[in-house]
Design a protein around this motif. Structure first.
Motif, PDB file in Angstrom:
ATOM      1  N   ILE A 119       0.953  -1.210   0.045  1.00  0.00           N
ATOM      2  CA  ILE A 119      -0.055   0.030   0.033  1.00  0.00           C
ATOM      3  C   ILE A 119       0.787   1.210   0.145  1.00  0.00           C
ATOM      4  CG2 ILE A 119      -1.563   1.320   1.560  1.00  0.00           C
ATOM      5  CD1 ILE A 119      -2.905  -1.288   2.254  1.00  0.00           C
ATOM      6  N   LYS A 120       0.704   2.021  -0.971  1.00  0.00           N
ATOM      7  CA  LYS A 120       1.375   3.467  -1.005  1.00  0.00           C
ATOM      8  C   LYS A 120       0.497   4.418  -0.733  1.00  0.00           C
ATOM      9  CE  LYS A 120       4.155   1.357  -4.776  1.00  0.00           C
ATOM     10  NZ  LYS A 120       4.852   1.305  -6.241  1.00  0.00           N
ATOM     11  N   ALA A 121      -0.618   4.552  -0.886  1.00  0.00           N
ATOM     12  CA  ALA A 121      -1.614   5.752  -0.672  1.00  0.00           C
ATOM     13  C   ALA A 121      -2.794   5.477   0.186  1.00  0.00           C
ATOM     14  CB  ALA A 121      -1.956   6.169  -2.167  1.00  0.00           C
ATOM     15  N   VAL A 122      -3.408   6.569   0.702  1.00  0.00           N
ATOM     16  CA  VAL A 122      -4.671   6.480   1.333  1.00  0.00           C
ATOM     17  C   VAL A 122      -5.624   7.554   0.837  1.00  0.00           C
ATOM     18  CG1 VAL A 122      -3.851   5.257   3.555  1.00  0.00           C
ATOM     19  CG2 VAL A 122      -3.664   7.763   3.232  1.00  0.00           C
ATOM     20  N   VAL A 123      -6.596   7.396   0.397  1.00  0.00           N
ATOM     21  CA  VAL A 123      -7.503   8.377  -0.120  1.00  0.00           C
ATOM     22  C   VAL A 123      -8.980   8.407   0.786  1.00  0.00           C
ATOM     23  CG1 VAL A 123      -8.723   9.106  -1.898  1.00  0.00           C
ATOM     24  CG2 VAL A 123      -6.674   7.549  -2.031  1.00  0.00           C
ATOM     25  N   PHE A 124      -9.087   9.744   1.124  1.00  0.00           N
ATOM     26  CA  PHE A 124     -10.159   9.806   1.911  1.00  0.00           C
ATOM     27  C   PHE A 124     -11.487  10.546   1.198  1.00  0.00           C
ATOM     28  CE2 PHE A 124      -6.633   9.650   4.676  1.00  0.00           C
ATOM     29  CZ  PHE A 124      -6.931   9.374   6.040  1.00  0.00           C
ATOM     30  N   ASP A 125     -12.615  10.046   1.637  1.00  0.00           N
ATOM     31  CA  ASP A 125     -13.939  10.843   1.413  1.00  0.00           C
ATOM     32  C   ASP A 125     -13.866  12.036   2.403  1.00  0.00           C
ATOM     33  OD1 ASP A 125     -16.346  11.379   0.569  1.00  0.00           O
ATOM     34  OD2 ASP A 125     -17.114  10.517   2.394  1.00  0.00           O
ATOM     35  N   PHE A 126     -14.891  12.840   2.033  1.00  0.00           N
ATOM     36  CA  PHE A 126     -15.028  13.759   3.003  1.00  0.00           C
ATOM     37  C   PHE A 126     -16.047  14.010   3.881  1.00  0.00           C
ATOM     38  CE2 PHE A 126     -16.211  18.343   4.397  1.00  0.00           C
ATOM     39  CZ  PHE A 126     -14.906  18.634   5.370  1.00  0.00           C
ATOM     40  N   ASP A 127     -17.080  14.435   3.214  1.00  0.00           N
ATOM     41  CA  ASP A 127     -18.521  14.351   4.063  1.00  0.00           C
ATOM     42  C   ASP A 127     -18.764  13.119   4.752  1.00  0.00           C
ATOM     43  OD1 ASP A 127     -19.795  17.219   3.632  1.00  0.00           O
ATOM     44  OD2 ASP A 127     -19.486  16.523   1.671  1.00  0.00           O
ATOM     45  N   GLY A 128     -19.071  13.253   6.171  1.00  0.00           N
ATOM     46  CA  GLY A 128     -19.501  11.974   6.750  1.00  0.00           C
ATOM     47  C   GLY A 128     -18.387  11.243   7.123  1.00  0.00           C
ATOM     48  N   LEU A 129     -17.093  11.403   6.612  1.00  0.00           N
ATOM     49  CA  LEU A 129     -15.862  10.585   7.052  1.00  0.00           C
ATOM     50  C   LEU A 129     -15.014  11.432   7.755  1.00  0.00           C
ATOM     51  CD1 LEU A 129     -12.992   9.610   6.034  1.00  0.00           C
ATOM     52  CD2 LEU A 129     -14.469   7.799   6.685  1.00  0.00           C
ATOM     53  N   ILE A 130     -14.634  12.738   7.181  1.00  0.00           N
ATOM     54  CA  ILE A 130     -13.744  13.564   8.024  1.00  0.00           C
ATOM     55  C   ILE A 130     -14.534  14.300   9.041  1.00  0.00           C
ATOM     56  CG2 ILE A 130     -12.054  15.696   7.530  1.00  0.00           C
ATOM     57  CD1 ILE A 130     -11.189  14.295   5.240  1.00  0.00           C
ATOM     58  N   MET A 131     -15.631  14.834   8.420  1.00  0.00           N
ATOM     59  CA  MET A 131     -16.409  15.689   9.263  1.00  0.00           C
ATOM     60  C   MET A 131     -17.708  14.854   9.193  1.00  0.00           C
ATOM     61  SD  MET A 131     -15.584  19.829   8.845  1.00  0.00           S
ATOM     62  CE  MET A 131     -16.260  20.209  10.730  1.00  0.00           C
ATOM     63  N   ASP A 132     -18.661  14.758  10.292  1.00  0.00           N
ATOM     64  CA  ASP A 132     -19.864  14.091  10.139  1.00  0.00           C
ATOM     65  C   ASP A 132     -21.042  15.328   9.476  1.00  0.00           C
ATOM     66  OD1 ASP A 132     -22.160  12.442   9.943  1.00  0.00           O
ATOM     67  OD2 ASP A 132     -22.162  12.188  12.106  1.00  0.00           O
ATOM     68  N   THR A 133     -20.764  15.874   8.407  1.00  0.00           N
ATOM     69  CA  THR A 133     -21.669  16.886   7.921  1.00  0.00           C
ATOM     70  C   THR A 133     -23.001  16.075   7.497  1.00  0.00           C
ATOM     71  OG1 THR A 133     -20.589  16.543   5.825  1.00  0.00           O
ATOM     72  CG2 THR A 133     -19.902  18.373   7.079  1.00  0.00           C
ATOM     73  N   GLU A 134     -22.829  14.759   7.172  1.00  0.00           N
ATOM     74  CA  GLU A 134     -24.120  14.162   6.479  1.00  0.00           C
ATOM     75  C   GLU A 134     -25.169  14.136   7.557  1.00  0.00           C
ATOM     76  OE1 GLU A 134     -22.203  10.755   4.978  1.00  0.00           O
ATOM     77  OE2 GLU A 134     -22.047  11.646   3.030  1.00  0.00           O
ATOM     78  N   THR A 135     -24.854  13.760   8.641  1.00  0.00           N
ATOM     79  CA  THR A 135     -25.947  13.626   9.723  1.00  0.00           C
ATOM     80  C   THR A 135     -26.628  15.066   9.898  1.00  0.00           C
ATOM     81  OG1 THR A 135     -24.640  11.804  10.711  1.00  0.00           O
ATOM     82  CG2 THR A 135     -26.386  12.945  12.096  1.00  0.00           C
TER      83      THR A 135
ATOM     84  N   ASN B  95     -20.400  23.662  16.229  1.00  0.00           N
ATOM     85  CA  ASN B  95     -19.383  23.200  16.947  1.00  0.00           C
ATOM     86  C   ASN B  95     -18.609  21.962  16.478  1.00  0.00           C
ATOM     87  OD1 ASN B  95     -19.687  25.652  18.677  1.00  0.00           O
ATOM     88  ND2 ASN B  95     -21.535  24.703  19.676  1.00  0.00           N
ATOM     89  N   GLU B  96     -19.014  21.795  15.345  1.00  0.00           N
ATOM     90  CA  GLU B  96     -18.488  20.209  14.809  1.00  0.00           C
ATOM     91  C   GLU B  96     -17.184  20.374  14.459  1.00  0.00           C
ATOM     92  OE1 GLU B  96     -19.372  16.744  14.193  1.00  0.00           O
ATOM     93  OE2 GLU B  96     -20.516  17.554  15.894  1.00  0.00           O
ATOM     94  N   HIS B  97     -16.355  19.119  14.886  1.00  0.00           N
ATOM     95  CA  HIS B  97     -14.925  18.949  14.439  1.00  0.00           C
ATOM     96  C   HIS B  97     -14.861  17.739  13.679  1.00  0.00           C
ATOM     97  CE1 HIS B  97     -14.273  22.151  17.542  1.00  0.00           C
ATOM     98  NE2 HIS B  97     -15.000  21.354  18.478  1.00  0.00           N
ATOM     99  N   ALA B  98     -13.485  17.546  13.332  1.00  0.00           N
ATOM    100  CA  ALA B  98     -13.025  16.365  12.770  1.00  0.00           C
ATOM    101  C   ALA B  98     -13.726  15.155  13.593  1.00  0.00           C
ATOM    102  CB  ALA B  98     -11.607  16.347  12.363  1.00  0.00           C
ATOM    103  N   ARG B  99     -13.942  14.014  12.882  1.00  0.00           N
ATOM    104  CA  ARG B  99     -14.490  12.893  13.460  1.00  0.00           C
ATOM    105  C   ARG B  99     -13.240  12.199  14.323  1.00  0.00           C
ATOM    106  NH1 ARG B  99     -17.323   8.419  10.107  1.00  0.00           N
ATOM    107  NH2 ARG B  99     -17.610   7.516  12.040  1.00  0.00           N
ATOM    108  N   PRO B 100     -13.206  11.425  15.211  1.00  0.00           N
ATOM    109  CA  PRO B 100     -12.212  10.798  16.107  1.00  0.00           C
ATOM    110  C   PRO B 100     -11.323  10.014  15.302  1.00  0.00           C
ATOM    111  CG  PRO B 100     -14.340  10.731  17.259  1.00  0.00           C
ATOM    112  CD  PRO B 100     -14.916  11.102  15.917  1.00  0.00           C
ATOM    113  N   GLY B 101     -10.069  10.205  15.464  1.00  0.00           N
ATOM    114  CA  GLY B 101      -8.962   9.289  14.721  1.00  0.00           C
ATOM    115  C   GLY B 101      -8.707  10.038  13.373  1.00  0.00           C
TER     116      GLY B 101
END
Length: 220
Positions: free
Chosen positions: A2-18, A84-90
Motif C-alpha cells: 500500500i502506497k496511498a490512502v484516499v479519504f472521502d470528506f462528508d461524513g468521513l472527515i466531518m460528520d456533515t451528512e448527519t 461546533n463540529e470538529h473532525a471525526r475521532p482519529g
C-alpha cells in the motif's frame, strides 16, 4: 504494498451528512411532514439529485413554495446544528501517521470544492493532501469510480496500492469499482445502511492505528 490512502470528506472527515439530514428533517417537520430516511439515503455520498427533499416537500404541499427561501431556512438550521463540529475521532491521527509513513494522501469527494476546501482549511488539514478531487473534476460522481480513478492516476499508482476510507454505501461502491481496498467508518446516519463487500469496517479510526490497519489489509 500500500502506497496511498484516499479519504472521502462528508461524513468521513466531518460528520456533515448527519446534520444535513437533520436540517432537512426539521425543515419538513415545520410543514407537518416526515422525511423518509429510506428515500433520503440514496443521496448520501453520491449525487444530491438522486433525491430532492425540496421537490418532495413541494409535491406534498397545496400551495407553491419559494425554493430559495426554503434553501435559506434549511441552511440556517444546518448552521445552528453544525456550529461546533470538529473532525471525526482519529482522522487527524490517521493523517499524521500516513504522512510520517511517507504514504501518498488523497481526497475524493462528490461535494463541491468550495464546500470541501474551506472546511479542510478550518480544520487545518488541507496541507496533508497531495491530491484533492471534488464534484467539479468529474463527469460522474460516486458511486461511479471516476473521482477515485483520477486520484490514482495523479499518484501514478495501481488501484491495489491504495486504500479508500468511506462512510457511505455509494462511496464504498465507488472505491471497490475503482479496484481499491476499502475501509468503511460509518457515522451516526450511515451505520444502519447496507454496504457492498468491503475489506474492513471500523466504528472509529481510533479502533486501530493506521499502521496496524494497513498491516491487516496487506496480510489478508
Amino acid at each position: 504494498m500500500i502506497k496511498a490512502v484516499v479519504f472521502d470528506f462528508d461524513g468521513l472527515i466531518m460528520d456533515t451528512e448527519t446534520f444535513e439530514y437533520y436540517s432537512f428533517r426539521d425543515l419538513l417537520q415545520d410543514y407537518g411532514l416526515e422525511l423518509p430516511f429510506q428515500l433520503y439515503s440514496s443521496r448520501i455520498g453520491g449525487h444530491v439529485d438522486s433525491f430532492d427533499p425540496y421537490r418532495y416537500l413541494q409535491e406534498r404541499c397545496a400551495e407553491p413554495l419559494d425554493r430559495e427561501l426554503l434553501r435559506e431556512l434549511r441552511r440556517e438550521k444546518f448552521a445552528a446544528l453544525f456550529a461546533n463540529e470538529h473532525a471525526r475521532p482519529g482522522v487527524e491521527d490517521y493523517l499524521c501517521e500516513a504522512k510520517e509513513a511517507g504514504l501518498l494522501i488523497g481526497l475524493a469527494s462528490s461535494a463541491p470544492k468550495d464546500w470541501v476546501v474551506p472546511l479542510l482549511d478550518k480544520l487545518r488539514l488541507t496541507s496533508y493532501f497531495g491530491c484533492i478531487r471534488t464534484f467539479e473534476n468529474a463527469t460522474r460522481v460516486k458511486p461511479d469510480p471516476e473521482l477515485y480513478l483520477q486520484v490514482l492516476q495523479f499518484f501514478d499508482i495501481a488501484p491495489q496500492e491504495a486504500v479508500a476510507f468511506e462512510d457511505s454505501p455509494n462511496g464504498a461502491l465507488a472505491a471497490k469499482r475503482a479496484g481499491m481496498r476499502c475501509v468503511i467508518v460509518p457515522n451516526e446516519l450511515t451505520r444502519g445502511l447496507t454496504f457492498p463487500e468491503v475489506d474492513l469496517r471500523l466504528n472509529s479510526m481510533r479502533d486501530l492505528s493506521l499502521n496496524t490497519m494497513i498491516r491487516l489489509l496487506e496480510q489478508a
